[in-house]
Write a protein that holds these residues in place. Structure first.
Motif, mmCIF file in Angstrom:
data_model
loop_
_atom_site.group_PDB
_atom_site.id
_atom_site.type_symbol
_atom_site.label_atom_id
_atom_site.label_comp_id
_atom_site.label_asym_id
_atom_site.label_seq_id
_atom_site.Cartn_x
_atom_site.Cartn_y
_atom_site.Cartn_z
ATOM 1 N N ILE A 1 0.851 -1.190 0.000
ATOM 2 C CA ILE A 1 0.000 0.000 0.000
ATOM 3 C C ILE A 1 0.889 1.243 0.000
ATOM 4 O O ILE A 1 1.916 1.300 0.676
ATOM 5 C CB ILE A 1 -0.921 0.007 1.237
ATOM 6 N N CYS A 2 0.465 2.223 -0.760
ATOM 7 C CA CYS A 2 1.174 3.487 -0.853
ATOM 8 C C CYS A 2 0.257 4.593 -0.306
ATOM 9 O O CYS A 2 -0.884 4.331 0.052
ATOM 10 C CB CYS A 2 1.518 3.780 -2.310
ATOM 11 N N PHE A 3 0.780 5.794 -0.259
ATOM 12 C CA PHE A 3 -0.002 6.948 0.179
ATOM 13 C C PHE A 3 0.146 8.061 -0.844
ATOM 14 O O PHE A 3 1.247 8.330 -1.314
ATOM 15 C CB PHE A 3 0.461 7.436 1.559
ATOM 16 N N LEU A 4 -0.969 8.700 -1.157
ATOM 17 C CA LEU A 4 -1.000 9.824 -2.089
ATOM 18 C C LEU A 4 -1.395 11.075 -1.318
ATOM 19 O O LEU A 4 -2.386 11.076 -0.582
ATOM 20 C CB LEU A 4 -2.026 9.562 -3.197
ATOM 21 N N THR A 5 -0.635 12.139 -1.509
ATOM 22 C CA THR A 5 -0.951 13.432 -0.918
ATOM 23 C C THR A 5 -1.318 14.394 -2.033
ATOM 24 O O THR A 5 -0.539 14.586 -2.972
ATOM 25 C CB THR A 5 0.248 14.002 -0.135
ATOM 26 N N THR A 6 -2.522 14.972 -1.930
ATOM 27 C CA THR A 6 -2.980 15.990 -2.876
ATOM 28 C C THR A 6 -3.364 17.241 -2.089
ATOM 29 O O THR A 6 -3.784 17.142 -0.942
ATOM 30 C CB THR A 6 -4.212 15.512 -3.678
ATOM 31 N N PRO A 7 -3.234 18.402 -2.707
ATOM 32 C CA PRO A 7 -3.670 19.616 -2.019
ATOM 33 C C PRO A 7 -5.158 19.865 -2.244
ATOM 34 O O PRO A 7 -5.665 19.719 -3.354
ATOM 35 C CB PRO A 7 -2.828 20.717 -2.669
ATOM 36 N N ARG A 8 -5.850 20.215 -1.190
ATOM 37 C CA ARG A 8 -7.251 20.634 -1.314
ATOM 38 C C ARG A 8 -7.271 22.070 -1.848
ATOM 39 O O ARG A 8 -6.258 22.788 -1.745
ATOM 40 C CB ARG A 8 -7.930 20.587 0.050
ATOM 41 N N PRO A 9 -8.394 22.502 -2.390
ATOM 42 C CA PRO A 9 -8.466 23.888 -2.880
ATOM 43 C C PRO A 9 -8.136 24.934 -1.823
ATOM 44 O O PRO A 9 -7.637 26.013 -2.157
ATOM 45 C CB PRO A 9 -9.922 24.011 -3.351
ATOM 46 N N ASP A 10 -8.342 24.614 -0.528
ATOM 47 C CA ASP A 10 -8.024 25.597 0.524
ATOM 48 C C ASP A 10 -6.549 25.562 0.939
ATOM 49 O O ASP A 10 -6.132 26.278 1.839
ATOM 50 C CB ASP A 10 -8.931 25.412 1.741
ATOM 51 N N GLY A 11 -5.749 24.702 0.287
ATOM 52 C CA GLY A 11 -4.322 24.643 0.577
ATOM 53 C C GLY A 11 -3.916 23.582 1.579
ATOM 54 O O GLY A 11 -2.729 23.290 1.721
ATOM 55 N N THR A 12 -4.862 23.007 2.312
ATOM 56 C CA THR A 12 -4.522 21.921 3.231
ATOM 57 C C THR A 12 -4.284 20.641 2.430
ATOM 58 O O THR A 12 -4.642 20.562 1.254
ATOM 59 C CB THR A 12 -5.646 21.698 4.275
ATOM 60 N N THR A 13 -3.680 19.660 3.066
ATOM 61 C CA THR A 13 -3.361 18.435 2.337
ATOM 62 C C THR A 13 -4.337 17.311 2.655
ATOM 63 O O THR A 13 -4.890 17.233 3.745
ATOM 64 C CB THR A 13 -1.929 17.961 2.638
ATOM 65 N N HIS A 14 -4.512 16.451 1.678
ATOM 66 C CA HIS A 14 -5.380 15.278 1.767
ATOM 67 C C HIS A 14 -4.483 14.064 1.523
ATOM 68 O O HIS A 14 -3.870 13.944 0.462
ATOM 69 C CB HIS A 14 -6.457 15.393 0.680
ATOM 70 N N LEU A 15 -4.365 13.178 2.516
ATOM 71 C CA LEU A 15 -3.489 12.007 2.434
ATOM 72 C C LEU A 15 -4.350 10.756 2.522
ATOM 73 O O LEU A 15 -5.124 10.600 3.467
ATOM 74 C CB LEU A 15 -2.477 12.021 3.589
#
Length: 139
Positions: free
Chosen positions: A22-36
């Motif tokens: 299993i891996c982890f993906l981090t994307t930025p939310r439109p408000d600048g916080t991160t989603h992991l």
């Protein structure tokens, strides 16, 4: 006898991104916080493209789409004991049948055949940086 791998030897391990984990993906939310989130990732060292299959309605896909057609900077990581690697790059969403079928085939080789999903898309990451003790060949 120790089973630990030295960082220099691990960095030459081409199979680290082929082994099932299993891996982890981090994307930025439109408000600048991160989603992991945990994901399955495939990586092609020849093209330096990482792929994540997902449903179009997922938050990670919506985060990438919100950035616009130019994409957004993301990171994917995996670890096993002292071996780890993070790939960074620009992600875009692909929804054409050829890209989805290719990503599904790659996913099936690393993990297992994915369940049918008519809403499937691919987060395609053009990798520009690799770091860790188990970097893919060429980094």
């Amino acid at each position: 006898m120790s089973t630990q791998t030295s960082p220099s030897a691990a960095s030459e391990e081409p199979g680290f991104w082929e082994e099932r984990r299993i891996c982890f993906l981090t994307t930025p939310r439109p408000d600048g916080t991160t989603h992991l989130v945990p994901v399955g990732v495939t990586y092609d060292p020849g093209t330096r493209i990482a792929r994540v299959i997902s449903s179009r309605s997922s938050k990670k896909v919506r985060n990438v789409l919100a950035a616009g057609p130019g994409g957004v900077r993301v990171a994917v990581s995996q670890a096993e004991g002292r071996r780890w690697c993070t790939l960074e790059g620009t992600a875009v969403v692909r929804d054409d049948a050829e890209s989805v079928a290719d990503a599904e085939e790659r996913y099936a080789r690393r993990y297992k055949p994915p369940r049918p999903n008519p809403q499937r898309v691919v987060i395609e990451i053009a990798v520009t940086r690799a770091m860790g003790t188990a970097k893919p060949p060429g980094w």
